[in-house]
Write a protein that holds these residues in place. Sequence first.
Motif, short mmCIF file in Angstrom:
data_model
loop_
_atom_site.label_atom_id
_atom_site.label_comp_id
_atom_site.label_asym_id
_atom_site.label_seq_id
_atom_site.Cartn_x
_atom_site.Cartn_y
_atom_site.Cartn_z
N HIS A 169 0.84 -1.20 0.00
CA HIS A 169 0.00 0.00 0.00
C HIS A 169 0.87 1.25 0.00
O HIS A 169 1.60 1.52 0.96
CB HIS A 169 -0.94 0.00 1.21
N TYR A 170 0.78 2.02 -1.03
CA TYR A 170 1.63 3.18 -1.18
C TYR A 170 1.30 4.27 -0.18
O TYR A 170 2.15 5.07 0.17
CB TYR A 170 1.57 3.74 -2.61
N PHE A 171 0.08 4.28 0.33
CA PHE A 171 -0.30 5.32 1.29
C PHE A 171 0.57 5.27 2.55
O PHE A 171 0.90 6.30 3.13
CB PHE A 171 -1.79 5.17 1.67
N GLU A 172 0.95 4.06 2.97
CA GLU A 172 1.83 3.92 4.13
C GLU A 172 3.21 4.52 3.82
O GLU A 172 3.78 5.23 4.64
CB GLU A 172 1.99 2.45 4.51
N LYS A 173 3.73 4.24 2.64
CA LYS A 173 5.00 4.80 2.21
C LYS A 173 4.92 6.33 2.20
O LYS A 173 5.82 7.02 2.68
CB LYS A 173 5.38 4.34 0.80
N ALA A 174 3.84 6.85 1.65
CA ALA A 174 3.68 8.30 1.51
C ALA A 174 3.71 9.00 2.87
O ALA A 174 4.34 10.04 3.03
CB ALA A 174 2.39 8.62 0.76
N GLU A 175 3.04 8.43 3.86
CA GLU A 175 3.03 9.04 5.20
C GLU A 175 4.42 9.04 5.82
O GLU A 175 4.84 10.03 6.42
CB GLU A 175 2.04 8.30 6.11
N ILE A 176 5.14 7.94 5.67
CA ILE A 176 6.51 7.85 6.21
C ILE A 176 7.39 8.91 5.57
O ILE A 176 8.15 9.61 6.24
CB ILE A 176 7.07 6.43 5.97
N ILE A 177 7.29 9.05 4.25
CA ILE A 177 8.10 10.01 3.49
C ILE A 177 7.76 11.44 3.90
O ILE A 177 8.65 12.26 4.16
CB ILE A 177 7.91 9.81 1.98
N LYS A 178 6.47 11.75 3.96
CA LYS A 178 6.05 13.11 4.34
C LYS A 178 6.56 13.47 5.72
O LYS A 178 7.05 14.58 5.94
CB LYS A 178 4.52 13.25 4.26
N ASN A 179 6.45 12.56 6.67
CA ASN A 179 6.92 12.84 8.04
C ASN A 179 8.42 13.06 8.08
O ASN A 179 8.91 13.95 8.77
CB ASN A 179 6.52 11.70 8.98
N PHE A 180 9.18 12.27 7.34
CA PHE A 180 10.63 12.41 7.30
C PHE A 180 11.03 13.78 6.74
O PHE A 180 11.86 14.48 7.31
CB PHE A 180 11.23 11.28 6.45
N VAL A 181 10.40 14.16 5.63
CA VAL A 181 10.72 15.45 5.01
C VAL A 181 10.27 16.60 5.90
O VAL A 181 10.98 17.59 6.05
CB VAL A 181 10.11 15.55 3.58
N GLU A 182 9.11 16.48 6.51
CA GLU A 182 8.62 17.52 7.41
C GLU A 182 9.61 17.75 8.56
O GLU A 182 9.91 18.89 8.92
CB GLU A 182 7.25 17.13 7.96
N ASN A 183 10.13 16.67 9.12
CA ASN A 183 11.13 16.78 10.19
C ASN A 183 12.41 17.44 9.70
O ASN A 183 13.01 18.23 10.42
CB ASN A 183 11.43 15.41 10.80
N LEU A 184 12.82 17.14 8.49
CA LEU A 184 14.03 17.75 7.93
C LEU A 184 13.82 19.24 7.67
O LEU A 184 14.70 20.05 7.95
CB LEU A 184 14.44 17.05 6.63
N ILE A 185 12.64 19.62 7.18
CA ILE A 185 12.33 21.03 6.95
C ILE A 185 12.33 21.79 8.28
O ILE A 185 12.82 22.93 8.36
CB ILE A 185 10.97 21.19 6.23
N ALA A 186 11.83 21.17 9.33
CA ALA A 186 11.72 21.82 10.63
C ALA A 186 13.07 22.05 11.30
O ALA A 186 13.18 22.92 12.17
CB ALA A 186 10.83 20.99 11.56
N LYS A 187 14.09 21.31 10.91
CA LYS A 187 15.43 21.46 11.55
C LYS A 187 16.11 22.73 11.17
O LYS A 187 16.05 23.23 10.11
CB LYS A 187 16.30 20.26 11.18
#
Length: 187
Positions: A169-187
């Motif tokens: 299910h790609y939706f699970e992948k998408a959530e993991i990716i979005k969270n990772f990028v969001e954390n990187l943007i926040a740093k």
Amino acid sequence: MKKIVLTGGPSGGKTTALSILKETFGKKIALVQEAATLIYSGGFPRTDNSPVHIVHAQKIIYYTVKQLEELAEKTSDASVMVCDRGTIDGAVYWPYGPEDFFKNMQSSLEAELARYDAVIHLSPPPEKDYYQATNVRTENLQQAFEIDDKILNIWAKHPNRLVVPREKHYFEKAEIIKNFVENLIAK
């Protein structure tokens, strides 16, 4: 500008992930399209059984990736660049091994790893029904898994790497990716 590379085996969802990230983060990120797709869809001959063709293709891809990344750095106000593959990926396709690849590119694995702040690895889907071969991707599912394993191995030394497992299910992948990028943007 922080630089993230999306990598992984063929049909792992990198291009779809770029679309989702652009929709989610808008102008906060700059996207760098996959050089191999641009080159092969632009008419460069795809001959996977000819070392001469592979060497020339990978050289073109390597330098195109570098130029596309430099262009994004110079023309975008985004805080994060997301690249569909990185300069290291070509080493797994190189017919004479990774060491020879880096020697020909006048670089090293360490120098290329240092170009990227983070790596997100997306593996191909686990079942052939979800795998999509295209005019650019000529591999079957087993070959895609073999390439994926080589890519996993070559990026293994990167200190900030997220490996997203093979998920149906790609939706699970998408959530993991979005969270990772969001954390990187926040740093």
